[in-house]
Scaffold this motif. Structure first.
Motif, PDB file in Angstrom:
ATOM      1  N   HIS A   2       0.827  -1.208   0.000  1.00 42.40           N
ATOM      2  CA  HIS A   2       0.000   0.000   0.000  1.00 42.40           C
ATOM      3  C   HIS A   2       0.864   1.261   0.000  1.00 42.40           C
ATOM      4  O   HIS A   2       0.510   2.267  -0.590  1.00 42.40           O
ATOM      5  CB  HIS A   2      -0.936  -0.021   1.213  1.00 42.40           C
ATOM      6  CG  HIS A   2      -2.078   0.942   1.116  1.00 42.40           C
ATOM      7  ND1 HIS A   2      -3.136   0.890   1.961  1.00 42.40           N
ATOM      8  CD2 HIS A   2      -2.328   1.984   0.292  1.00 42.40           C
ATOM      9  CE1 HIS A   2      -3.992   1.858   1.663  1.00 42.40           C
ATOM     10  NE2 HIS A   2      -3.513   2.536   0.651  1.00 42.40           N
ATOM     11  N   PHE A  60      -9.262   0.697 -10.140  1.00 39.62           N
ATOM     12  CA  PHE A  60      -8.881  -0.696 -10.358  1.00 39.62           C
ATOM     13  C   PHE A  60      -7.974  -0.858 -11.567  1.00 39.62           C
ATOM     14  O   PHE A  60      -7.074  -1.696 -11.566  1.00 39.62           O
ATOM     15  CB  PHE A  60     -10.105  -1.607 -10.478  1.00 39.62           C
ATOM     16  CG  PHE A  60     -10.643  -2.008  -9.146  1.00 39.62           C
ATOM     17  CD1 PHE A  60      -9.863  -2.717  -8.248  1.00 39.62           C
ATOM     18  CD2 PHE A  60     -11.925  -1.657  -8.779  1.00 39.62           C
ATOM     19  CE1 PHE A  60     -10.340  -3.068  -7.008  1.00 39.62           C
ATOM     20  CE2 PHE A  60     -12.412  -2.009  -7.531  1.00 39.62           C
ATOM     21  CZ  PHE A  60     -11.619  -2.717  -6.650  1.00 39.62           C
ATOM     22  N   LEU A  63      -4.581  -0.164 -10.189  1.00 41.83           N
ATOM     23  CA  LEU A  63      -4.075  -1.287  -9.394  1.00 41.83           C
ATOM     24  C   LEU A  63      -3.622  -2.428 -10.292  1.00 41.83           C
ATOM     25  O   LEU A  63      -2.539  -2.988 -10.109  1.00 41.83           O
ATOM     26  CB  LEU A  63      -5.148  -1.789  -8.422  1.00 41.83           C
ATOM     27  CG  LEU A  63      -5.506  -0.891  -7.253  1.00 41.83           C
ATOM     28  CD1 LEU A  63      -6.638  -1.514  -6.437  1.00 41.83           C
ATOM     29  CD2 LEU A  63      -4.306  -0.612  -6.369  1.00 41.83           C
ATOM     30  N   HIS A  64      -4.426  -2.766 -11.276  1.00 40.42           N
ATOM     31  CA  HIS A  64      -4.107  -3.894 -12.151  1.00 40.42           C
ATOM     32  C   HIS A  64      -2.891  -3.611 -13.029  1.00 40.42           C
ATOM     33  O   HIS A  64      -2.084  -4.509 -13.278  1.00 40.42           O
ATOM     34  CB  HIS A  64      -5.322  -4.283 -12.985  1.00 40.42           C
ATOM     35  CG  HIS A  64      -6.394  -4.918 -12.146  1.00 40.42           C
ATOM     36  ND1 HIS A  64      -7.579  -5.367 -12.676  1.00 40.42           N
ATOM     37  CD2 HIS A  64      -6.466  -5.174 -10.821  1.00 40.42           C
ATOM     38  CE1 HIS A  64      -8.326  -5.878 -11.703  1.00 40.42           C
ATOM     39  NE2 HIS A  64      -7.672  -5.753 -10.567  1.00 40.42           N
ATOM     40  N   ILE A  68      -1.508  -5.545  -9.091  1.00 36.74           N
ATOM     41  CA  ILE A  68      -2.131  -5.786  -7.786  1.00 36.74           C
ATOM     42  C   ILE A  68      -3.576  -6.234  -7.965  1.00 36.74           C
ATOM     43  O   ILE A  68      -4.330  -5.639  -8.737  1.00 36.74           O
ATOM     44  CB  ILE A  68      -2.077  -4.513  -6.918  1.00 36.74           C
ATOM     45  CG1 ILE A  68      -0.630  -4.145  -6.635  1.00 36.74           C
ATOM     46  CG2 ILE A  68      -2.869  -4.694  -5.627  1.00 36.74           C
ATOM     47  CD1 ILE A  68      -0.446  -2.799  -6.004  1.00 36.74           C
ATOM     48  N   ILE A  69      -3.942  -7.283  -7.235  1.00 37.49           N
ATOM     49  CA  ILE A  69      -5.321  -7.771  -7.212  1.00 37.49           C
ATOM     50  C   ILE A  69      -5.884  -7.472  -5.828  1.00 37.49           C
ATOM     51  O   ILE A  69      -5.299  -7.853  -4.815  1.00 37.49           O
ATOM     52  CB  ILE A  69      -5.374  -9.283  -7.494  1.00 37.49           C
ATOM     53  CG1 ILE A  69      -4.764  -9.575  -8.865  1.00 37.49           C
ATOM     54  CG2 ILE A  69      -6.811  -9.794  -7.413  1.00 37.49           C
ATOM     55  CD1 ILE A  69      -4.597 -11.046  -9.155  1.00 37.49           C
ATOM     56  N   HIS A  70      -7.022  -6.778  -5.753  1.00 41.35           N
ATOM     57  CA  HIS A  70      -7.598  -6.329  -4.482  1.00 41.35           C
ATOM     58  C   HIS A  70      -8.151  -7.488  -3.646  1.00 41.35           C
ATOM     59  O   HIS A  70      -7.891  -7.571  -2.457  1.00 41.35           O
ATOM     60  CB  HIS A  70      -8.692  -5.291  -4.753  1.00 41.35           C
ATOM     61  CG  HIS A  70      -9.206  -4.621  -3.533  1.00 41.35           C
ATOM     62  ND1 HIS A  70     -10.158  -5.203  -2.724  1.00 41.35           N
ATOM     63  CD2 HIS A  70      -8.906  -3.435  -2.971  1.00 41.35           C
ATOM     64  CE1 HIS A  70     -10.423  -4.378  -1.715  1.00 41.35           C
ATOM     65  NE2 HIS A  70      -9.678  -3.302  -1.840  1.00 41.35           N
ATOM     66  N   ARG A  71      -8.966  -8.333  -4.215  1.00 41.97           N
ATOM     67  CA  ARG A  71      -9.528  -9.545  -3.607  1.00 41.97           C
ATOM     68  C   ARG A  71     -10.555  -9.323  -2.502  1.00 41.97           C
ATOM     69  O   ARG A  71     -10.879 -10.235  -1.767  1.00 41.97           O
ATOM     70  CB  ARG A  71      -8.414 -10.468  -3.082  1.00 41.97           C
ATOM     71  CG  ARG A  71      -7.461 -10.910  -4.152  1.00 41.97           C
ATOM     72  CD  ARG A  71      -6.450 -11.946  -3.741  1.00 41.97           C
ATOM     73  NE  ARG A  71      -6.171 -12.042  -2.346  1.00 41.97           N
ATOM     74  CZ  ARG A  71      -6.034 -13.182  -1.681  1.00 41.97           C
ATOM     75  NH1 ARG A  71      -6.164 -14.329  -2.307  1.00 41.97           N
ATOM     76  NH2 ARG A  71      -5.756 -13.182  -0.404  1.00 41.97           N
ATOM     77  N   ASP A  72     -11.077  -8.127  -2.335  1.00 36.88           N
ATOM     78  CA  ASP A  72     -12.111  -7.897  -1.313  1.00 36.88           C
ATOM     79  C   ASP A  72     -13.063  -6.799  -1.798  1.00 36.88           C
ATOM     80  O   ASP A  72     -13.223  -5.766  -1.157  1.00 36.88           O
ATOM     81  CB  ASP A  72     -11.470  -7.512   0.015  1.00 36.88           C
ATOM     82  CG  ASP A  72     -12.442  -7.579   1.185  1.00 36.88           C
ATOM     83  OD1 ASP A  72     -13.533  -8.176   1.028  1.00 36.88           O
ATOM     84  OD2 ASP A  72     -12.122  -7.035   2.251  1.00 36.88           O
ATOM     85  N   LEU A  91      -6.812  -2.707   1.665  1.00 27.09           N
ATOM     86  CA  LEU A  91      -5.977  -3.569   0.833  1.00 27.09           C
ATOM     87  C   LEU A  91      -5.384  -4.717   1.639  1.00 27.09           C
ATOM     88  O   LEU A  91      -4.370  -5.296   1.251  1.00 27.09           O
ATOM     89  CB  LEU A  91      -4.879  -2.726   0.174  1.00 27.09           C
ATOM     90  CG  LEU A  91      -5.461  -1.779  -0.877  1.00 27.09           C
ATOM     91  CD1 LEU A  91      -4.796  -0.429  -0.850  1.00 27.09           C
ATOM     92  CD2 LEU A  91      -5.374  -2.405  -2.235  1.00 27.09           C
ATOM     93  N   ALA A  94      -5.180  -7.774  -0.470  1.00 30.02           N
ATOM     94  CA  ALA A  94      -4.578  -7.578  -1.792  1.00 30.02           C
ATOM     95  C   ALA A  94      -3.272  -8.344  -1.910  1.00 30.02           C
ATOM     96  O   ALA A  94      -2.581  -8.598  -0.918  1.00 30.02           O
ATOM     97  CB  ALA A  94      -4.330  -6.092  -2.035  1.00 30.02           C
TER      98      ALA A  94
END
Length: 105
Positions: A2, A60, A63-64, A68-72, A91, A94
């Motif tokens: 982060h 997003f 992030l991508h 990075i994948i957030h996952r939440d 995160l 993530a």
């Protein structure tokens, strides 16, 4: 992870400190989250949804692009500033995309 993220639609990380626990100092989002707004208002008009969703998607994409994948994904993790700018936060789950392919869950 982060700490190195800097984007207008990601909650800014300022610093951290620890004693028995670890604490994060993050950007303040005075209007809470999209979940709070929806709960208070009961429903949002289509133009409002488009306004918020566009910001979430731009966040997003950033992030991508950084791997990075957030996952939440949920409304309570999309925070809103006093200027109605949406920021992706929480995160904690993530991970880097290259790690996600090797882990289960």
């Amino acid at each position: 992870m982060h700490r190195q993220l800097k984007h207008r639609h990601v909650v800014r990380f300022h610093r951290h400190f620890a004693d028995e626990k670890t604490y994060l100092v993050l950007e303040y989002c005075s209007r809470k989250s999209l979940a709070h707004i929806l709960k208070a208002r009961k429903r949002l008009a289509e133009p409002e949804v488009r306004f918020y969703l566009k910001q979430v998607l731009v966040g997003f994409q950033s992030l991508h692009r950084q791997g990075i994948i957030h996952r939440d994904l949920k409304l309570s993790n999309f925070f809103v500033t006093k200027n109605m700018q949406v920021k992706i936060g929480d995160l904690g789950l993530a991970m880097w995309a290259e790690q996600a392919g090797r882990k289960r869950g």
